[in-house]
Scaffold this motif. Sequence first.
Motif, mmCIF file in Angstrom:
data_model
loop_
_atom_site.group_PDB
_atom_site.id
_atom_site.type_symbol
_atom_site.label_atom_id
_atom_site.label_comp_id
_atom_site.label_asym_id
_atom_site.label_seq_id
_atom_site.Cartn_x
_atom_site.Cartn_y
_atom_site.Cartn_z
ATOM 1 N N UNK A 199 0.843 -1.192 0.000
ATOM 2 C CA UNK A 199 0.000 0.000 0.000
ATOM 3 C C UNK A 199 0.880 1.244 0.000
ATOM 4 N N UNK A 200 0.510 2.212 -0.830
ATOM 5 C CA UNK A 200 1.167 3.525 -0.859
ATOM 6 C C UNK A 200 0.109 4.565 -0.499
ATOM 7 N N UNK A 201 0.413 5.365 0.511
ATOM 8 C CA UNK A 201 -0.596 6.271 1.064
ATOM 9 C C UNK A 201 -0.145 7.717 0.912
ATOM 10 N N UNK A 202 -1.063 8.518 0.373
ATOM 11 C CA UNK A 202 -0.898 9.966 0.280
ATOM 12 C C UNK A 202 -2.066 10.622 1.023
ATOM 13 N N UNK A 203 -1.858 11.846 1.492
ATOM 14 C CA UNK A 203 -2.944 12.624 2.100
ATOM 15 C C UNK A 203 -2.961 14.013 1.468
ATOM 16 N N UNK A 204 -4.156 14.594 1.446
ATOM 17 C CA UNK A 204 -4.319 15.952 0.926
ATOM 18 C C UNK A 204 -5.588 16.534 1.510
ATOM 19 N N UNK A 205 -5.760 17.831 1.310
ATOM 20 C CA UNK A 205 -6.954 18.513 1.818
ATOM 21 C C UNK A 205 -8.104 18.484 0.824
ATOM 22 N N UNK A 206 -7.869 17.930 -0.364
ATOM 23 C CA UNK A 206 -8.922 17.853 -1.379
ATOM 24 C C UNK A 206 -9.042 16.428 -1.872
ATOM 25 N N UNK A 207 -10.240 16.097 -2.378
ATOM 26 C CA UNK A 207 -10.456 14.744 -2.891
ATOM 27 C C UNK A 207 -9.837 14.550 -4.270
ATOM 28 N N UNK A 208 -9.611 15.639 -5.011
ATOM 29 C CA UNK A 208 -9.013 15.553 -6.346
ATOM 30 C C UNK A 208 -7.870 16.564 -6.436
ATOM 31 N N UNK A 209 -6.744 16.265 -5.759
ATOM 32 C CA UNK A 209 -5.674 17.251 -5.658
ATOM 33 C C UNK A 209 -4.714 17.211 -6.842
ATOM 34 N N UNK A 210 -3.878 18.240 -6.895
ATOM 35 C CA UNK A 210 -2.749 18.244 -7.826
ATOM 36 C C UNK A 210 -1.542 17.627 -7.131
ATOM 37 N N UNK A 211 -0.533 17.328 -7.890
ATOM 38 C CA UNK A 211 0.643 16.669 -7.335
ATOM 39 C C UNK A 211 1.329 17.481 -6.256
ATOM 40 N N UNK A 212 1.311 18.796 -6.369
ATOM 41 C CA UNK A 212 1.978 19.641 -5.378
ATOM 42 C C UNK A 212 1.193 19.745 -4.070
ATOM 43 N N UNK A 213 -0.041 19.270 -4.063
ATOM 44 C CA UNK A 213 -0.891 19.408 -2.876
ATOM 45 C C UNK A 213 -0.929 18.147 -2.018
ATOM 46 N N UNK A 214 -0.300 17.074 -2.467
ATOM 47 C CA UNK A 214 -0.362 15.823 -1.720
ATOM 48 C C UNK A 214 0.880 15.662 -0.855
ATOM 49 N N UNK A 215 0.712 14.917 0.230
ATOM 50 C CA UNK A 215 1.818 14.581 1.127
ATOM 51 C C UNK A 215 1.950 13.064 1.140
ATOM 52 N N UNK A 216 3.116 12.588 0.749
ATOM 53 C CA UNK A 216 3.354 11.136 0.720
ATOM 54 C C UNK A 216 3.747 10.672 2.116
ATOM 55 N N UNK A 217 3.023 9.662 2.624
ATOM 56 C CA UNK A 217 3.315 9.144 3.954
ATOM 57 C C UNK A 217 4.356 8.039 3.901
ATOM 58 N N UNK A 224 -5.415 9.029 0.077
ATOM 59 C CA UNK A 224 -5.397 8.405 -1.245
ATOM 60 C C UNK A 224 -4.524 7.159 -1.134
ATOM 61 N N UNK A 225 -5.143 5.995 -1.258
ATOM 62 C CA UNK A 225 -4.453 4.728 -1.020
ATOM 63 C C UNK A 225 -4.349 3.967 -2.336
ATOM 64 N N UNK A 226 -3.124 3.631 -2.710
ATOM 65 C CA UNK A 226 -2.870 2.854 -3.920
ATOM 66 C C UNK A 226 -2.410 1.449 -3.517
ATOM 67 N N UNK A 227 -2.944 0.451 -4.215
ATOM 68 C CA UNK A 227 -2.513 -0.931 -4.044
ATOM 69 C C UNK A 227 -1.773 -1.341 -5.306
ATOM 70 N N UNK A 252 8.519 11.220 -9.114
ATOM 71 C CA UNK A 252 7.173 11.694 -8.798
ATOM 72 C C UNK A 252 6.262 10.481 -8.592
ATOM 73 N N UNK A 253 6.132 10.059 -7.347
ATOM 74 C CA UNK A 253 5.341 8.856 -7.065
ATOM 75 C C UNK A 253 3.865 9.072 -7.372
ATOM 76 N N UNK A 254 3.357 10.248 -7.084
ATOM 77 C CA UNK A 254 1.929 10.532 -7.311
ATOM 78 C C UNK A 254 1.568 10.366 -8.779
ATOM 79 N N UNK A 255 2.350 10.959 -9.650
ATOM 80 C CA UNK A 255 2.082 10.859 -11.091
ATOM 81 C C UNK A 255 2.267 9.424 -11.581
ATOM 82 N N UNK A 256 3.251 8.732 -11.016
ATOM 83 C CA UNK A 256 3.500 7.353 -11.456
ATOM 84 C C UNK A 256 2.294 6.463 -11.160
ATOM 85 N N UNK A 257 1.770 6.538 -9.936
ATOM 86 C CA UNK A 257 0.665 5.658 -9.582
ATOM 87 C C UNK A 257 -0.623 6.045 -10.300
ATOM 88 N N UNK A 258 -0.795 7.328 -10.586
ATOM 89 C CA UNK A 258 -1.998 7.735 -11.322
ATOM 90 C C UNK A 258 -1.976 7.221 -12.753
#
Length: 529
Positions: free
Chosen positions: A53-71, A104-107, A118-124
Amino acid sequence: MKIPSFGTIVTVLFLVYLSNLFYSIWIMVQPPRCTEEGLCLKSFLLRKPNLELHIFVSSRSNPRGSEVIYLNNYPIPNYDEPYERSIDVKLPKSTTRNGTLYAHVFLSNTKDAPVSGDLWSHFLSNHETVYTLVPMSVYKIPEYKVFQLLNNDENNQKRLEKPVTHIKAVMPVSMMSEPLMLSQVHMPSDIYQYIRRYRQRQEYLPIFLHNYLQDRSYNVTNIDRKNPSVPVLLRYLPISYAELRILTQTQLAMGTMKQFGFKDKDIDEIKAIFDTNHYLLLVSILVAFVHLLFDFLAFKNDISFWRSRKTMAGLSSRLVLWRAFSQTVVLLYLIEEKASMLIIVPTVISSVIEIWKVFKIIPVDWKRLRLKQVTLNRAEEDTRKFDAESMKYLSYVLYPLCIGAAVYSLVYEPQKSLYSWCIKSLVNGVYAFGFLFMLPQLFINYRLKSVAHLPWKTFMYKAFNTFIDDLFAFIIPMPTAHRLACFRDDIVFLIYIYQRWLYPVDLNRLDEDVEITEPATDKTKDKMM
């Protein structure tokens, strides 16, 4: 041909509906089988992949890459077994300022995860990962603080506060761990939305989703602005196809319930019913429907008994008045404590019926707005005398206990308000000492040496429901005092049943207050001559 009674017809319809319901549930949990090889989808889990599992958090349900925090990434050692991990979630600034939070949880397969970049863009963009969104924030209004009513300290006064953000303490996600062959033609629509093909082959990626049934609105953590991070428990739960169908169907049903005005607390209590074994859940559903049937039959027989009742001989008027008062107090208490609608709705119906009974024993002339004059026969006068005698003895015990408990609560216990103290004191008297008001009826039965005047059909339905309430007292959340009252009623019903055995109904005995209008038989005439 004898026409079946209304109760028999309702019971038959109930059994037919219940059979259809269980058949529908059985059909729902059966996976769609493949009829042709070309229309079958195989599970990606048959490859025995290593998942994480790869977990990100953000303040929006549909964020941009700069708005997410990778845990972090969290490997799943065995996806057939539950898995928990405590993580420290760093909150975005907007969340600490009373904003929202989403996880935002990716399996994905372990070998597909990049080492850097850029992990966010890769998983998307990766078509071999599955994704689910978990809402992690809840807006809650802090409850009024309790305070001593006799203390005038200004710090004890109530203060209205605005809703503030709370973060859920658990992040529940689930995956269907059964590697089933699914049919593309007969696949249910609620499951189809989670199906993703693996490289456009006849394979589907793991069905991965937010476990809505594990969410609880009360299991939250306050945000401390000085420390912009909160501990969260990551909970992974493998589920079967049957559990997946129950999860998706329940989520749709609860969304509809919210539109009809059900609160988060009511939804949480319904979710709690599903936190049990499947067989126990089916038994609970069966028992709940049987309870509903007995409630209906008890209400129906109770109304029929009182509609046809022309005399109060053998019946305690004080018990009728007390039940109307106590049911109303219990209803106000359940509303004050914000109890479940599963408890409040039957209490509302019972209160209406008990108040209606009061107007049966105290007839009112609504045109002139005054009480009607009532002439009592000998049996009613005896009943009223025994009723008053029993209450005289009970008053020596009941009133001092109720007043003492109310004064003690006022002096030593914190309260929300004066109204809350009044309702709580009354309901404590109802729950703790209210069963004493059932004793006058037992005393009347003892003095008359008879139970023929009681509505036994209604009593037996209520007795069965009382024992069912004992079971639900451990399943449905409710105030402790209401839970103890369920067990208290068992004792009273057992005494009634003992009196039923002790004073059997003599079918050959004539009621002295009933006028005999039937013509005498020849055998009777011979005896009179």
